[in-house]
Motif scaffolding. Structure first.
Motif, PDB file in Angstrom:
ATOM      1  N   PRO A 179      13.948  10.129   0.019  1.00 41.12           N
ATOM      2  CA  PRO A 179      14.425   8.795   0.385  1.00 41.12           C
ATOM      3  C   PRO A 179      13.327   7.740   0.388  1.00 41.12           C
ATOM      4  N   LEU A 180      12.091   8.144   0.677  1.00 41.48           N
ATOM      5  CA  LEU A 180      10.995   7.171   0.683  1.00 41.48           C
ATOM      6  C   LEU A 180      10.659   6.735  -0.739  1.00 41.48           C
ATOM      7  N   LEU A 181      10.649   7.691  -1.667  1.00 43.58           N
ATOM      8  CA  LEU A 181      10.416   7.353  -3.070  1.00 43.58           C
ATOM      9  C   LEU A 181      11.528   6.459  -3.601  1.00 43.58           C
ATOM     10  N   LEU A 182      12.760   6.785  -3.242  1.00 42.42           N
ATOM     11  CA  LEU A 182      13.898   5.980  -3.696  1.00 42.42           C
ATOM     12  C   LEU A 182      13.833   4.564  -3.124  1.00 42.42           C
ATOM     13  N   ALA A 183      13.447   4.446  -1.855  1.00 47.62           N
ATOM     14  CA  ALA A 183      13.367   3.126  -1.223  1.00 47.62           C
ATOM     15  C   ALA A 183      12.294   2.271  -1.885  1.00 47.62           C
ATOM     16  N   VAL A 184      11.140   2.875  -2.171  1.00 44.65           N
ATOM     17  CA  VAL A 184      10.066   2.150  -2.850  1.00 44.65           C
ATOM     18  C   VAL A 184      10.532   1.704  -4.235  1.00 44.65           C
ATOM     19  N   GLY A 185      11.167   2.608  -4.969  1.00 48.36           N
ATOM     20  CA  GLY A 185      11.642   2.266  -6.306  1.00 48.36           C
ATOM     21  C   GLY A 185      12.672   1.160  -6.306  1.00 48.36           C
ATOM     22  N   LEU A 186      13.651   1.243  -5.399  1.00 50.49           N
ATOM     23  CA  LEU A 186      14.673   0.195  -5.311  1.00 50.49           C
ATOM     24  C   LEU A 186      14.072  -1.135  -4.884  1.00 50.49           C
ATOM     25  N   GLY A 187      13.123  -1.078  -3.959  1.00 50.45           N
ATOM     26  CA  GLY A 187      12.472  -2.309  -3.516  1.00 50.45           C
ATOM     27  C   GLY A 187      11.755  -3.000  -4.656  1.00 50.45           C
ATOM     28  N   LEU A 188      11.069  -2.227  -5.486  1.00 54.99           N
ATOM     29  CA  LEU A 188      10.371  -2.801  -6.637  1.00 54.99           C
ATOM     30  C   LEU A 188      11.349  -3.385  -7.649  1.00 54.99           C
ATOM     31  N   VAL A 189      12.458  -2.693  -7.878  1.00 57.81           N
ATOM     32  CA  VAL A 189      13.475  -3.199  -8.808  1.00 57.81           C
ATOM     33  C   VAL A 189      14.023  -4.536  -8.317  1.00 57.81           C
ATOM     34  N   PHE A 190      14.398  -4.615  -7.044  1.00 55.96           N
ATOM     35  CA  PHE A 190      14.927  -5.859  -6.488  1.00 55.96           C
ATOM     36  C   PHE A 190      13.879  -6.964  -6.534  1.00 55.96           C
ATOM     37  N   VAL A 208       0.841  -1.205   0.000  1.00 48.86           N
ATOM     38  CA  VAL A 208       0.000   0.000   0.000  1.00 48.86           C
ATOM     39  C   VAL A 208       0.874   1.252   0.000  1.00 48.86           C
ATOM     40  N   THR A 209       1.953   1.226   0.776  1.00 46.09           N
ATOM     41  CA  THR A 209       2.859   2.384   0.795  1.00 46.09           C
ATOM     42  C   THR A 209       3.491   2.590  -0.573  1.00 46.09           C
ATOM     43  N   ALA A 210       3.789   1.486  -1.264  1.00 49.91           N
ATOM     44  CA  ALA A 210       4.385   1.601  -2.598  1.00 49.91           C
ATOM     45  C   ALA A 210       3.423   2.275  -3.570  1.00 49.91           C
ATOM     46  N   LEU A 211       2.116   2.085  -3.338  1.00 48.70           N
ATOM     47  CA  LEU A 211       1.121   2.736  -4.180  1.00 48.70           C
ATOM     48  C   LEU A 211       0.882   4.182  -3.770  1.00 48.70           C
ATOM     49  N   LEU A 212       0.851   4.432  -2.455  1.00 48.65           N
ATOM     50  CA  LEU A 212       0.454   5.743  -1.957  1.00 48.65           C
ATOM     51  C   LEU A 212       1.582   6.771  -1.922  1.00 48.65           C
ATOM     52  N   ILE A 213       2.755   6.361  -1.461  1.00 46.90           N
ATOM     53  CA  ILE A 213       3.819   7.341  -1.209  1.00 46.90           C
ATOM     54  C   ILE A 213       4.205   8.132  -2.456  1.00 46.90           C
TER      55      ILE A 213
END
Length: 312
Positions: free
Chosen positions: A169-180, A129-134
């Protein structure tokens, strides 16, 4: 039934109260809390998001339905704030605080409540949900604020907004998490273990920080804006989200994970953003404080009502 939700949530709000009392007492120091905010924002919480999103199993997840429910709540809250702007002829700096108060969510409290009430297994879904909302929340809110508060040097302001979004940093963390996740790098030696340890420290520390940032004196300011924001964030947002989820037949566990964010108070970081961009920071402090206090009752009440409606 209400007590079954209040009791697990109580420790979360006691941590918030403790953080407030520690900061007011200067324990360990005011500088410590200012630095701790940065530690949480730049290190601990991004590690938690990255770790959980990288490990999410997307197979069988009704991602489209979840997105519809989540964005319905957020969109309704933004539209509600715009309606307030035209109805009450609100000054633009104050309106930007109303916008944040209606549409932003406190991810930290949502995740902490979810873990306490539903168990650690919900954190993966909540991270989705955070990946969608943030990303959407940050882009929409910051762009609307920048437009409302734009000055003659609008070009430089736009560049500054885009630069801030790019290094969020939150956007970057979500993006990196999705890539991994998409690359299948779910369990990377050292990196996964390190982010797991840091992520585990994020929630208790951030709750103390939420309490440390509460401004009791701000509650003495005009009460109209905070009350309107309570209606937007704690009624319109969760109601629209629950209605959309129910109408599309969203799975109960996904809907409850989404409702954690719909029912949470506005983000404590909204005060920092209001101060940085020229919004009404004192009003924002009052909005954050009142919503955080009320959420001790409104969050369990909302979750309980949705559980009853979906037969959970």
């Amino acid at each position: 039934m209400f007590a079954t939700l209040i009791l697990p949530i109580a420790p979360i709000f006691l941590l918030i109260v403790l953080g407030h009392l520690l900061r007011r007492g200067g324990i360990p120091s005011l500088e410590f809390w200012n630095l701790n905010d940065k530690l949480v924002y730049w290190v601990l919480f991004p590690c938690l998001l990255f770790n959980k999103i990288a490990a999410i199993d997307f197979s069988g997840v009704h991602l489209g339905g979840l997105a519809v429910a989540v964005y319905s709540g957020f969109g309704a809250a933004v539209l509600f704030s715009l309606l307030l702007f035209f109805l009450f002829r609100t000054e633009k700096p104050l309106w930007t605080s109303v916008l944040q108060g209606c549409s932003r969510h406190n991810t930290f409290i949502a995740l902490a409540v979810g873990e306490q009430v539903f168990g650690a297994e919900i954190l993966g879904t909540a991270a989705l949900v955070t990946a969608l909302l943030i990303p959407v929340t940050n882009v929409v809110v910051v762009c609307l604020m920048a437009t409302a508060l734009a000055k003659k040097d609008g070009g430089s302001l736009t560049a500054a907004v885009l630069r801030d979004l790019a290094r969020n940093p939150l956007l970057l963390a979500v993006g990196l998490g999705l890539v991994f996740n998409f690359m299948g790098w779910v369990d990377v030696p050292v990196l996964t273990d390190m982010t797991t340890i840091l992520g585990a420290a994020a929630l208790p520390i951030v709750l103390l920080c939420v309490g440390a940032n509460i401004r009791i004196r701000a509650m003495s300011a005009s009460i109209k804006a905070p009350l309107l924001c309570v209606a937007g964030k704690m009624v319109v947002f969760p109601a629209a989200m629950a209605f959309a989820g129910y109408m599309i037949g969203l799975e109960p566990d996904l809907l409850m994970a989404a409702m954690l964010f719909g029912a949470s108070p506005t983000a404590a970081g909204a005060y920092t953003l209001a101060r940085a961009m020229g919004g009404d920071a004192p009003a924002m402090a009052g909005i954050v404080t009142i919503q955080t206090a009320l959420s001790f009752v409104t969050m369990p009440a909302t979750l309980l009502l949705v559980q009853y409606l979906i037969g959970g």
